[in-house]
Write a protein that holds these residues in place. Structure first.
Motif, short mmCIF file in Angstrom:
data_model
loop_
_atom_site.label_atom_id
_atom_site.label_comp_id
_atom_site.label_asym_id
_atom_site.label_seq_id
_atom_site.Cartn_x
_atom_site.Cartn_y
_atom_site.Cartn_z
N LEU A 4 77.36 42.27 3.48
CA LEU A 4 76.05 41.92 2.90
C LEU A 4 76.18 41.51 1.44
CD1 LEU A 4 73.78 44.73 4.43
CD2 LEU A 4 73.90 42.32 5.09
N GLY A 5 77.11 42.15 0.74
CA GLY A 5 77.35 41.76 -0.65
C GLY A 5 77.88 40.33 -0.76
N ILE A 6 78.76 39.94 0.16
CA ILE A 6 79.27 38.56 0.16
C ILE A 6 78.14 37.57 0.42
CG2 ILE A 6 80.80 36.95 1.35
CD1 ILE A 6 82.71 39.25 1.85
N ILE A 7 77.28 37.91 1.40
CA ILE A 7 76.14 37.02 1.69
C ILE A 7 75.20 36.93 0.49
CG2 ILE A 7 74.12 36.73 3.16
CD1 ILE A 7 75.69 38.12 5.39
N ALA A 8 74.91 38.07 -0.14
CA ALA A 8 74.03 38.07 -1.30
C ALA A 8 74.64 37.29 -2.46
CB ALA A 8 73.73 39.50 -1.73
N ALA A 9 75.95 37.42 -2.65
CA ALA A 9 76.62 36.68 -3.72
C ALA A 9 76.54 35.18 -3.48
CB ALA A 9 78.08 37.13 -3.83
N ARG A 10 76.70 34.78 -2.21
CA ARG A 10 76.60 33.36 -1.89
C ARG A 10 75.21 32.82 -2.17
NH1 ARG A 10 77.76 33.64 3.08
NH2 ARG A 10 80.01 33.36 2.90
N LEU A 11 74.19 33.62 -1.87
CA LEU A 11 72.81 33.17 -2.07
C LEU A 11 72.41 33.18 -3.55
CD1 LEU A 11 71.06 35.02 0.90
CD2 LEU A 11 71.67 32.59 0.76
N ILE A 12 72.75 34.28 -4.25
CA ILE A 12 72.30 34.44 -5.63
C ILE A 12 73.12 33.60 -6.59
CG2 ILE A 12 72.03 36.10 -7.51
CD1 ILE A 12 71.48 38.23 -5.38
N VAL A 13 74.44 33.77 -6.54
CA VAL A 13 75.30 33.04 -7.47
C VAL A 13 75.31 31.57 -7.16
CG1 VAL A 13 77.63 32.89 -8.42
CG2 VAL A 13 76.69 35.11 -7.78
N GLY A 14 75.21 31.23 -5.88
CA GLY A 14 75.18 29.82 -5.50
C GLY A 14 74.00 29.10 -6.09
N LYS A 15 72.84 29.81 -6.16
CA LYS A 15 71.64 29.19 -6.74
C LYS A 15 71.79 28.98 -8.24
CE LYS A 15 68.26 30.99 -3.45
NZ LYS A 15 67.07 31.86 -3.29
N ASP A 16 72.54 29.88 -8.87
CA ASP A 16 72.66 29.82 -10.33
C ASP A 16 73.73 28.86 -10.81
OD1 ASP A 16 72.05 33.37 -10.60
OD2 ASP A 16 70.66 31.68 -10.51
N LYS A 17 74.55 28.31 -9.89
CA LYS A 17 75.60 27.40 -10.33
C LYS A 17 74.99 26.11 -10.83
CE LYS A 17 79.51 28.93 -7.55
NZ LYS A 17 80.46 28.56 -6.48
N PRO A 18 75.38 25.64 -12.02
CA PRO A 18 74.83 24.39 -12.53
C PRO A 18 75.38 23.21 -11.75
CG PRO A 18 76.54 25.22 -14.00
CD PRO A 18 76.32 26.27 -12.97
N LYS A 19 74.57 22.21 -11.58
CA LYS A 19 74.99 21.02 -10.87
C LYS A 19 75.97 20.23 -11.74
CE LYS A 19 70.77 20.59 -8.15
NZ LYS A 19 69.63 19.71 -7.81
N ILE A 20 77.07 19.82 -11.15
CA ILE A 20 78.10 19.07 -11.88
C ILE A 20 77.78 17.59 -11.79
CG2 ILE A 20 80.54 18.54 -11.99
CD1 ILE A 20 81.10 21.24 -10.75
N VAL A 21 77.67 16.96 -12.91
CA VAL A 21 77.38 15.53 -12.96
C VAL A 21 78.68 14.79 -13.22
CG1 VAL A 21 76.05 13.76 -14.11
CG2 VAL A 21 75.10 16.05 -13.89
#
Length: 264
Positions: A239-256
């Motif tokens: 569950l921690g891996i799933i939560a990390a994917r959802l939370i941290v994934g949202k916070d990653k800045p988009k690379i231009v």
């Protein structure tokens, strides 16, 4: 004409005054947290025997016919219920304690850190309560039932001292409360860049082995009790891996990409 050099004694005095003001504020925060715990304790102290009986219910329900709880200390029948009531009061007043800690450290945090701390602390508190509830409603009845089954062929009377039972219950509450914090730890490790999600998946076999080692040390030496701790630990890791994917994934800045940048 050059400006006069700063007075070193004035700077030292200001820093000392700031340090003293922090100490005074820390003292006030600790006093407020302590008062909150004491107020809750005083409100509950009349029902201290009932609170202890509620804590002992999983054991009492699984004792054999002749089994009972005993007191081996002269003052145990008084102080043990008081200890249980004080710990219940601390758990109830813990949001106030956490708020006092937050109010003390908040001025030194950046805005993005403040946004992270509030959900982190609240989710940690809720997960810890879930861990305690899991220990009380699932672990305790299972362990006591198994121990009573092992004790029956020996022909020995199963009697437990209330002080020893309190120590056992607190150990289990602490172990399962910390176990249920695993998702928070996983998310923090990924958020801080210590580990990646791919690395967490890669070390999964070691986590499984570690879960069984921890459960073997903490729980009684039977397979069922060890599974009761090891299996939730592995599930919470996932569950921690799933939560990390959802939370941290949202916070990653988009690379231009550089090619897409308009030079004008």
């Amino acid at each position: 004409m050059s400006a006069p050099p700063p007075n070193k004694s004035e700077g030292d005095g200001q820093s000392e005054e700031t340090f003293m003001s922090h100490l005074v504020e820390l003292r006030n925060r600790i006093m407020r947290a302590g008062i909150a715990v004491i107020v809750v304790f005083i409100s509950l102290v009349y029902w201290a025997p009932n609170i202890f009986h509620l804590l002992a219910r999983p054991l009492l329900q699984n004792l054999p016919k002749d089994g009972k709880m005993i007191v081996t200390d002269v003052t145990g029948s008084f102080f043990v219920p008081m200890k249980v009531t004080m710990m219940v009061a601390f758990v109830i007043a813990l949001p106030v304690v956490l708020y006092q800690i937050w109010a003390f450290i908040a001025p030194g945090l950046y805005m993005h850190e403040k946004k992270l701390v509030v959900p982190l602390v609240s989710s940690s508190y809720i997960l810890f309560l879930f861990g305690m509830a899991f220990a009380y409603f699932v672990v305790f009845p299972t362990i006591f039932r198994v121990m009573a089954h092992y004790n029956a062929p020996l022909g020995a009377e199963m009697s437990t001292d209330i002080d020893n039972y309190l120590s056992f219950a607190l150990t289990m509450f602490l172990c399962f409360g910390i176990t249920f914090e695993v998702p928070i730890v996983v998310v923090l490790l990924v958020r801080m860049g210590v580990l990646t999600i791919a690395k967490l998946k890669q070390i999964r076999p070691y986590v499984v082995v570690g879960a069984f080692i921890v459960s073997a040390v903490v729980t009684p030496p039977d397979v069922l009790s060890q599974l009761i701790l090891a299996v939730p630990l592995m599930i919470l890791y996932e569950l921690g891996i799933i939560a990390a994917r959802l939370i941290v994934g949202k916070d990653k800045p988009k690379i231009v990409e550089a090619d897409s940048i308009d030079p004008s």
